[in-house]
Write an enzyme that holds these catalytic residues in place. Sequence first.
Site, PDB file in Angstrom:
ATOM      1  N   GLY A  95       0.884  -1.190  -0.205  1.00 12.63           N
ATOM      2  CA  GLY A  95       0.025   0.066  -0.073  1.00 12.63           C
ATOM      3  C   GLY A  95       0.834   1.362   0.109  1.00 12.63           C
ATOM      4  O   GLY A  95       1.900   1.185  -0.479  1.00 12.63           O
ATOM      5  N   GLY A  96       0.419   2.149   0.638  1.00  8.53           N
ATOM      6  CA  GLY A  96       1.038   3.829   0.543  1.00  8.53           C
ATOM      7  C   GLY A  96       2.505   3.546   1.449  1.00  8.53           C
ATOM      8  O   GLY A  96       3.354   4.379   1.288  1.00  8.53           O
ATOM      9  N   GLY A 128      25.667  13.259 -27.891  1.00  5.05           N
ATOM     10  CA  GLY A 128      25.353  14.028 -26.913  1.00  5.05           C
ATOM     11  C   GLY A 128      25.757  13.418 -25.442  1.00  5.05           C
ATOM     12  O   GLY A 128      25.998  13.955 -24.486  1.00  5.05           O
ATOM     13  N   ALA A 129      26.124  12.291 -25.732  1.00  2.00           N
ATOM     14  CA  ALA A 129      26.725  11.334 -24.423  1.00  2.00           C
ATOM     15  C   ALA A 129      28.011  12.054 -24.075  1.00  2.00           C
ATOM     16  O   ALA A 129      28.354  12.089 -22.744  1.00  2.00           O
ATOM     17  CB  ALA A 129      26.875   9.904 -24.696  1.00  2.00           C
TER      18      ALA A 129
HETATM   19  C1  HXC Z   1      -3.944  -4.919  11.664  1.00  2.00           C
HETATM   20  C2  HXC Z   1      -2.870  -6.372  10.876  1.00  2.00           C
HETATM   21  C3  HXC Z   1      -2.406  -6.057   9.507  1.00  2.00           C
HETATM   22  C4  HXC Z   1      -3.122  -4.606   9.487  1.00  2.00           C
HETATM   23  C5  HXC Z   1      -1.849  -7.838   9.618  1.00  2.00           C
HETATM   24  N1  HXC Z   1      -2.514  -7.948  10.655  1.00  2.00           N
HETATM   25  N2  HXC Z   1      -1.814  -6.692   8.877  1.00  2.00           N
HETATM   26  N3  HXC Z   1      -3.559  -6.026  11.890  1.00  2.00           N
HETATM   27  N4  HXC Z   1      -3.663  -4.050  10.665  1.00  2.00           N
HETATM   28  N5  HXC Z   1      -2.792  -3.885   8.307  1.00  2.00           N
HETATM   29  C6  HXC Z   1      -2.200  -8.857  11.844  1.00  2.00           C
HETATM   30  C7  HXC Z   1      -3.186 -10.059  11.458  1.00  2.00           C
HETATM   31  O1  HXC Z   1      -4.393  -9.501  11.784  1.00  2.00           O
HETATM   32  C8  HXC Z   1      -2.428 -11.122  12.242  1.00  2.00           C
HETATM   33  O2  HXC Z   1      -3.006 -10.859  13.634  1.00  2.00           O
HETATM   34  C9  HXC Z   1      -1.031 -10.520  12.549  1.00  2.00           C
HETATM   35  O3  HXC Z   1      -1.096  -9.437  12.022  1.00  2.00           O
HETATM   36  C10 HXC Z   1      -0.093 -11.202  11.237  1.00  2.00           C
HETATM   37  O4  HXC Z   1      -0.987 -11.392  10.202  1.00  2.00           O
HETATM   38  P1  HXC Z   1      -1.090 -12.607   9.396  1.00  2.00           P
HETATM   39  O5  HXC Z   1      -2.037 -12.312   8.100  1.00  2.00           O
HETATM   40  O6  HXC Z   1      -1.408 -13.894   9.819  1.00  2.00           O
HETATM   41  O7  HXC Z   1       0.356 -12.997   8.703  1.00  2.00           O
HETATM   42  P2  HXC Z   1       0.829 -13.443   7.211  1.00  2.00           P
HETATM   43  O8  HXC Z   1      -0.008 -14.576   6.694  1.00  2.00           O
HETATM   44  O9  HXC Z   1       2.454 -13.599   7.142  1.00  2.00           O
HETATM   45  O10 HXC Z   1       0.487 -12.259   6.156  1.00  2.00           O
HETATM   46  C11 HXC Z   1       0.806 -10.867   6.459  1.00  2.00           C
HETATM   47  C12 HXC Z   1       0.231  -9.825   5.541  1.00  2.00           C
HETATM   48  C13 HXC Z   1      -1.315  -9.918   5.739  1.00  2.00           C
HETATM   49  C14 HXC Z   1       0.422 -10.125   4.157  1.00  2.00           C
HETATM   50  C15 HXC Z   1       0.712  -8.609   5.889  1.00  2.00           C
HETATM   51  O11 HXC Z   1      -1.467  -9.824   7.071  1.00  2.00           O
HETATM   52  C16 HXC Z   1      -1.906  -9.020   5.148  1.00  2.00           C
HETATM   53  O12 HXC Z   1      -2.385  -8.987   3.909  1.00  2.00           O
HETATM   54  N6  HXC Z   1      -2.270  -7.786   6.016  1.00  2.00           N
HETATM   55  C17 HXC Z   1      -3.050  -6.737   5.311  1.00  2.00           C
HETATM   56  C18 HXC Z   1      -1.965  -5.834   4.580  1.00  2.00           C
HETATM   57  C19 HXC Z   1      -2.934  -4.663   3.929  1.00  2.00           C
HETATM   58  O13 HXC Z   1      -3.801  -4.784   3.142  1.00  2.00           O
HETATM   59  N7  HXC Z   1      -2.546  -3.489   4.761  1.00  2.00           N
HETATM   60  C20 HXC Z   1      -3.319  -2.282   4.434  1.00  2.00           C
HETATM   61  C21 HXC Z   1      -2.456  -1.760   3.099  1.00  2.00           C
HETATM   62  S1  HXC Z   1      -2.884  -0.268   2.647  1.00  2.00           S
HETATM   63  P3  HXC Z   1      -3.363 -12.176  14.486  1.00  2.00           P
HETATM   64  O14 HXC Z   1      -3.874 -11.697  15.690  1.00  2.00           O
HETATM   65  O15 HXC Z   1      -4.286 -12.951  13.704  1.00  2.00           O
HETATM   66  O16 HXC Z   1      -2.165 -13.032  14.508  1.00  2.00           O
HETATM   67  C22 HXC Z   1      -2.269   0.845   3.360  1.00  2.00           C
HETATM   68  C23 HXC Z   1      -2.439   2.279   3.307  1.00  2.00           C
HETATM   69  C24 HXC Z   1      -1.355   2.936   3.671  1.00  2.00           C
HETATM   70  O17 HXC Z   1      -1.117   0.486   4.193  1.00  2.00           O
HETATM   71  C25 HXC Z   1      -1.537   4.401   3.073  1.00  2.00           C
HETATM   72  C26 HXC Z   1      -0.328   5.446   3.201  1.00  2.00           C
HETATM   73  C27 HXC Z   1      -0.620   6.463   2.700  1.00  2.00           C
END
Ligand code: HXC
Length: 512
Positions: A168-169, A402-403
Amino acid sequence: MNKREILDQKMKEAQMGGGQKRIDAQHAKNKLTARERLDLLLDKNSFEEIGALVKHRSTDFGMDKLHYPGDGVVTGYGTINGRLIYVFSQDFTVFGGSLSETHAEKICKIMDMALQNGAPVIGLNDSGGARIQEGVVSLGGYADIFYRNTRASGVIPQLSLIMGPCAGGAVYSPAITDFILMVEDTSYMFVTGPNVVKTVTNEEVSSEDLGGASVHSEKSGVAHLTAANDLEAIEDIKKLLSYIPQNCEEDVPSLPYTINQEIREELATIVPENPNLPYDIRDVVFGIIDHDTFYEIHKNFAPNIVVGFARLAGRSIGIVANQPAYLAGVLDVQSSQKAARFVRFCDSFNIPLLVLEDVPGFLPGTDQEWNAIITNGAKLLYAFCEATVPRITVITRKAYGGAYDVMNSKHIGADMNFAWPSAEIAVMGAKGAAEIIFKNEIKSAKNPEQALINKEKEYADIFANPYRAAERGFIDDVIQPEQTRVKLIKAFAMLENKVNTLPKKKHGNIPL
Ligand code: HXC
């Protein structure tokens, strides 16, 4: 519990992150924990933690009952080889290292301190992105970090290690920093993940193929460096740090050096007699610099140009070198971007620049024109024109078109320009030139083939050498290859106190 016991208990909790089960899960993925990484990165007993007891403030979705001291990121300061650095290390065992409002505040706090105290920031990234339970405050937290990354750019070095997910961001903070190092197989970076890609474009792609270390080090150029595992990544980043000063006001690091026999005979036989044969420009680099000091950046991206740090007589320099062993060393869109970014980094941090030139020109074709070789080539041109650090060029062979201008020519502000006797400085290669300017003569000749050969030789005799340029003073000296090291040591020493300021302005408008 008495007050002392309460504190001990809280610190113990902070040390444990999300608990042993999650630590084991991290190890099972071949990843170290946030604290293990810090232990390896910093000098023994030098780390001072800041904010170990910080807790998140969210209450939705039952979050008020879930608290881990430190809130998923370990922040503080310490030393690497005795030099101060500020650091944050995201803890994947706590809510997947996701960024909450308070997690962001902790990172911002050390970034502010780093900027005020003039020391690098190193970010160890391992995070699921914005804390989903927090909504906009977590998005705001990212923006607070981006703002600081930008304000600190060019003031203090900022280095990013990607040691897990970065999606993401979230990718934009590392993208604004100076260098990104990704760990192979366990890290990835993308703006939108495979699921969103599938929904929007119907394309099926794995995380690795979309944004793994090899993709970003070879195809996109987002990653400057890769390492096989966490341990190697940490060693690599320490090495990188050894070449760069603490901030934009400091001189480059310099190691004690005693001048020995500085003639390097091996340089005399690297460039082949036949000007169309390739050779590896790294052999020239190795022949010039202090032994075993080349630290290459962006090795697998745009290999037609080689960039990296080295030491010359103990002092850090940045090297930009055309690579005749790949695409004859042409300048194209990617190599221009790669070199321009490196030149700007070196100039920001007072690192003198050495340019090794063997370039047949810019790569022709629709692909290049449609992908804006004009704008991208201009980036490199602009970066050199703007650079005020000591700048020296050595033309080893071709300097065409030019290089010639772009690759740190005298005309755009280089301080010293050397050429080897094998240098050819001309508008274009002799054959192409003869075909254009003697077109009619060749066409009407009894033997056009022989006429072309004669005219090609005539053009080559006049221009396929460095002497016309030296007569004009565009080349300061034609030197024997084996003398190059000693000439450069002396010239860089002569330029050590160079002062050159840009005209007063808010900032320039580099063709981005
Ligand atoms: C809260 C989160 C989280 C998140 C993971 N966890 N991402 N909690 N917010 N963004 C938690 C899970 O619920 C889990 O908790 C623990 O972290 C481990 O995650 P798993 O999924 O079990 O691990 P894994 O299988 O290794 O997968 C990791 C992952 C996946 C690929 C990162 O968790 C995932 O896809 N997370 C969401 C990613 C996402 O979409 N983020 C937002 C992006 S947008 P428990 O308690 O079950 O252990 C963004 C916007 C930013 O970031 C903008 C800025 C401009």
